[in-house]
Design an enzyme around this catalytic site. Structure first.
Site, PDB file in Angstrom:
ATOM      1  N   HIS A  84       7.327   9.818  -6.800  1.00  0.00           N
ATOM      2  CA  HIS A  84       7.216  11.284  -6.720  1.00  0.00           C
ATOM      3  C   HIS A  84       7.553  11.736  -5.304  1.00  0.00           C
ATOM      4  CE1 HIS A  84       3.325  11.002  -4.702  1.00  0.00           C
ATOM      5  NE2 HIS A  84       2.856  10.241  -5.680  1.00  0.00           N
ATOM      6  N   CYS A  96     -15.491   5.487  -6.636  1.00  0.00           N
ATOM      7  CA  CYS A  96     -14.498   5.412  -5.568  1.00  0.00           C
ATOM      8  C   CYS A  96     -14.387   6.799  -4.935  1.00  0.00           C
ATOM      9  CB  CYS A  96     -13.152   4.976  -6.126  1.00  0.00           C
ATOM     10  SG  CYS A  96     -11.826   5.184  -4.921  1.00  0.00           S
TER      11      CYS A  96
HETATM   12  N1  MSP Z   1       1.400  -0.221  -1.782  1.00  0.00           N
HETATM   13  C1  MSP Z   1       0.549   0.451  -0.880  1.00  0.00           C
HETATM   14  C2  MSP Z   1       1.100   0.364   0.537  1.00  0.00           C
HETATM   15  C3  MSP Z   1       1.310  -1.023   1.050  1.00  0.00           C
HETATM   16  S1  MSP Z   1       2.042  -1.026   2.629  1.00  0.00           S
HETATM   17  C4  MSP Z   1       1.981  -2.605   3.114  1.00  0.00           C
HETATM   18  C5  MSP Z   1       0.464   1.920  -1.284  1.00  0.00           C
HETATM   19  N2  MSP Z   1       1.378   2.347  -2.151  1.00  0.00           N
HETATM   20  S2  MSP Z   1       1.468   3.852  -2.727  1.00  0.00           S
HETATM   21  O1  MSP Z   1       2.600   3.853  -3.605  1.00  0.00           O
HETATM   22  O2  MSP Z   1       0.216   4.242  -3.279  1.00  0.00           O
HETATM   23  O3  MSP Z   1       1.717   4.778  -1.505  1.00  0.00           O
HETATM   24  C6  MSP Z   1       2.841   4.551  -0.679  1.00  0.00           C
HETATM   25  C7  MSP Z   1       2.897   5.576   0.452  1.00  0.00           C
HETATM   26  O4  MSP Z   1       3.116   6.870  -0.116  1.00  0.00           O
HETATM   27  C8  MSP Z   1       1.605   5.635   1.259  1.00  0.00           C
HETATM   28  O5  MSP Z   1       1.890   5.704   2.644  1.00  0.00           O
HETATM   29  C9  MSP Z   1       0.962   6.898   0.773  1.00  0.00           C
HETATM   30  O6  MSP Z   1       0.153   7.526   1.741  1.00  0.00           O
HETATM   31  C10 MSP Z   1       2.203   7.751   0.474  1.00  0.00           C
HETATM   32  N3  MSP Z   1       1.889   8.824  -0.437  1.00  0.00           N
HETATM   33  C11 MSP Z   1       1.504   8.752  -1.741  1.00  0.00           C
HETATM   34  N4  MSP Z   1       1.208  10.014  -2.181  1.00  0.00           N
HETATM   35  C12 MSP Z   1       1.406  10.903  -1.175  1.00  0.00           C
HETATM   36  C13 MSP Z   1       1.358  12.304  -1.051  1.00  0.00           C
HETATM   37  N5  MSP Z   1       0.958  13.096  -2.030  1.00  0.00           N
HETATM   38  N6  MSP Z   1       1.779  12.846   0.116  1.00  0.00           N
HETATM   39  C14 MSP Z   1       2.297  12.089   1.131  1.00  0.00           C
HETATM   40  N7  MSP Z   1       2.342  10.768   1.050  1.00  0.00           N
HETATM   41  C15 MSP Z   1       1.743  10.146  -0.023  1.00  0.00           C
HETATM   42  O7  MSP Z   1      -0.418   2.601  -0.792  1.00  0.00           O
END
Ligand code: MSP
Length: 504
Positions: A17, A143
């Site tokens: 997204h 959580c």
């Molecule tokens: N897989 C772990 C990260 C491992 S790094 C060694 C993870 N994945 S995630 O898919 O949940 O998120 C990936 C990145 O996207 C993170 O830095 C997270 O903060 C960012 N975001 C996910 N949703 C977001 C928003 N709504 N806004 C901005 N960034 C966000 O965490």
């Protein structure tokens, strides 16, 4: 100098997204800007494919975890060209080379005496893939992030002796106050460390979807330890036949969201210390993209809440540059900010189509009409040049401080300045008076050169449109050192299609 920038690697249990795209765009702006400064850049992004969130999603869909990741990872891979992102490699943590290298480093951590066997008993959130302390679990054992019931786990684990690194971590934060940026995130990480560190599970014995622990194959590594290592392992195999580790490690910037601060600001440096490897220069923490619900309340954009904007749809309609610009413009980098499809459309019209698009088409049209398509070799207006010439250094300084939206604003001030210049000088009036031909030459030269300089400075945010504009001006070099106004650099110019046409 080498410059290595990374994004967090994204979970592949659902489609990407805009929140994922946001971080990748930010890293790309940095990478492209540093290339403009002549740095030797490596930019890494990728997918995090092990662990419980993926195993659970696969189970729910009735497929194997491998099938799920093989089906979903391409959506993240495909997102990169759609965003016009210039990553040098895309790591998947199911890559065999990553797995082998991660095992090697984790074995080294064990050989260095930082791993022991024990029993974990406590709270765990399968969505975060994170163990929670009693304080985090609260009285109702939910959580704090996902608001779901935590599970009570009791299992044999190998532990990483994190608590032994408490003093070393405090020293790191004392010596390098910009290890974590911005400052308020650094303070948050520091107080977490000061509140006392507990040892953490390094392996899981109840999960099978993960990288096997080489000294005990009945365990897999806890996904975070293996995933964090991607930043290091990728360099060893990104270029077949070459190991880029010596050239690019340690990284200059790990760009991450605020929800994964603890892992990057506490676990990661401790792990590297345990492996006796150099630490990255900065962990750069951004805020969340939020969406308002119908009552106006803001929520984090997330797949679990289902309030997501689809970057594929947005780039289809408005193009990658517009989305890149919007994300970096709408939200002050480092803070949370609300985004919306309507806000995107509004900025597209007012800032991209009107401010920049019209400036470009007007300037080119006037050079064609009044000077037969050749930019006059006149000296640019010195007052204007002083303002425009300040852009490159100002932007570079702001990017060095990781203020990506501040840097974009500094560039945009020059777009507005050029628009004011057109109105003040009214070249259409000068064109009516032959006695003022030299003035018209100066104005057209100033506008064209000013536009060229701005296109170079803005290139990292909008590579495609600035590339088109520079091609029309006949000056395609985007090196930042050329972002100064000079007489006689431009000559014949060519047609320019509308940079930001009305969306279909
Ligand atoms: N897989 C772990 C990260 C491992 S790094 C060694 C993870 N994945 S995630 O898919 O949940 O998120 C990936 C990145 O996207 C993170 O830095 C997270 O903060 C960012 N975001 C996910 N949703 C977001 C928003 N709504 N806004 C901005 N960034 C966000 O965490």
């Amino acid at each position: 100098m080498s410059f290595y920038v990374t994004t967090a690697i994204h979970y592949v249990n659902a489609a990407p997204h805009l929140g994922h795209a946001y971080e990748t765009i930010a890293a790309d702006v940095m990478a492209r800007h540093m290339r403009q400064r002549g740095e030797d850049v490596f930019f890494l992004t990728g997918t995090d494919e092990h662990g419980e969130p993926v195993a659970l999603a696969a189970e729910k869909e009735g497929v194997t975890p491998q099938q799920l990741v093989d089906r979903n990872a391409p959506r993240f891979v495909d997102l990169m060209p759609r965003l016009n992102v210039s990553n040098d490699f895309f790591i998947r943590t199911t890559d065999r080379q990553h797995e082998a290298k991660a095992q090697e480093v984790l074995s080294l951590i064990r050989a260095n005496g930082h791993v022991y066997e024990g029993v974990y008993e406590g709270w765990y959130c399968p969505r975060c893939a994170d163990f929670k302390t009693d304080a985090e679990a609260g009285e109702d054992s939910t959580c704090p992030i996902h608001r779901i019931a935590l599970t009570r786990e009791k299992e044999d684990n190998y532990f990483f002796a994190l608590s032994a690194f408490q003093d070393d971590l405090i020293r790191l934060y004392d010596e390098r106050p910009d290890f974590v940026m911005p400052r308020h995130r650094c303070n948050e990480a520091r107080s977490f460390i000061e509140s006392g560190l507990q040892d953490v599970s390094l392996s899981r014995s109840t999960l099978t979807w993960g990288v096997p622990v080489p000294w005990d194959e009945s365990h897999v590594f806890y996904v975070w330890f293996e995933a964090l290592l991607n930043y290091y392992t990728a360099l060893s195999y990104a270029r077949p036949g070459a190991d880029l580790t010596a050239r690019f490690w340690p990284a200059q910037f790990h760009i991450i969201g605020k929800d994964i601060l603890k892992f990057h600001a506490v676990f990661w440096p401790a792990m590297l210390m345990a492996a006796e490897l150099p630490l990255p220069e900065h962990v750069l923490v951004h805020g969340f993209l939020l969406m308002r619900d119908s009552s106006g309340k803001e929520h984090k954009m997330s797949k679990s809440l289902g309030n997501v904007l689809d970057p594929f749809v947005m780039t289809d309609e408005f193009g990658a540059d517009a989305l890149r610009f919007y994300c970096m413009r709408e939200v002050s980098f480092g803070h949370d900010g609300s985004v919306s499809a309507a806000g995107f459309a509004a900025r597209y019209e007012t800032e991209l189509a009107n401010d920049l698009g019209n400036l470009a088409s007007r300037t080119i049209a006037m050079v064609q009409r009044y000077r037969d398509g050749t930019v006059p070799a006149a000296d640019p207006d010195p007052d204007l040049a002083a303002e425009i010439d300040g852009a490159a250094d100002e932007v570079a300084q702001l990017i060095d401080r990781a203020d990506l939206s501040g840097a974009l604003e500094a560039a945009w001030q020059r777009v507005r300045r050029l628009n004011r210049y057109v109105e003040e000088q009214a070249p259409w009036t000068l064109a009516k008076d032959d006695a003022r031909a030299a003035d018209l030459d100066r104005v057209l030269a100033s506008l064209s050169e000013g536009l060229r300089v701005i296109a170079v400075v803005l290139h990292p945010w909008m590579p495609r449109s600035t590339g088109k504009l520079l091609a029309a001006l006949g000056a395609e070099d985007v090196a930042l050192e050329g972002a100064r106004m000079r007489a006689g650099r431009l000559g014949a110019i060519s047609e320019l299609d509308q940079l930001f046409p009305k969306p279909q």
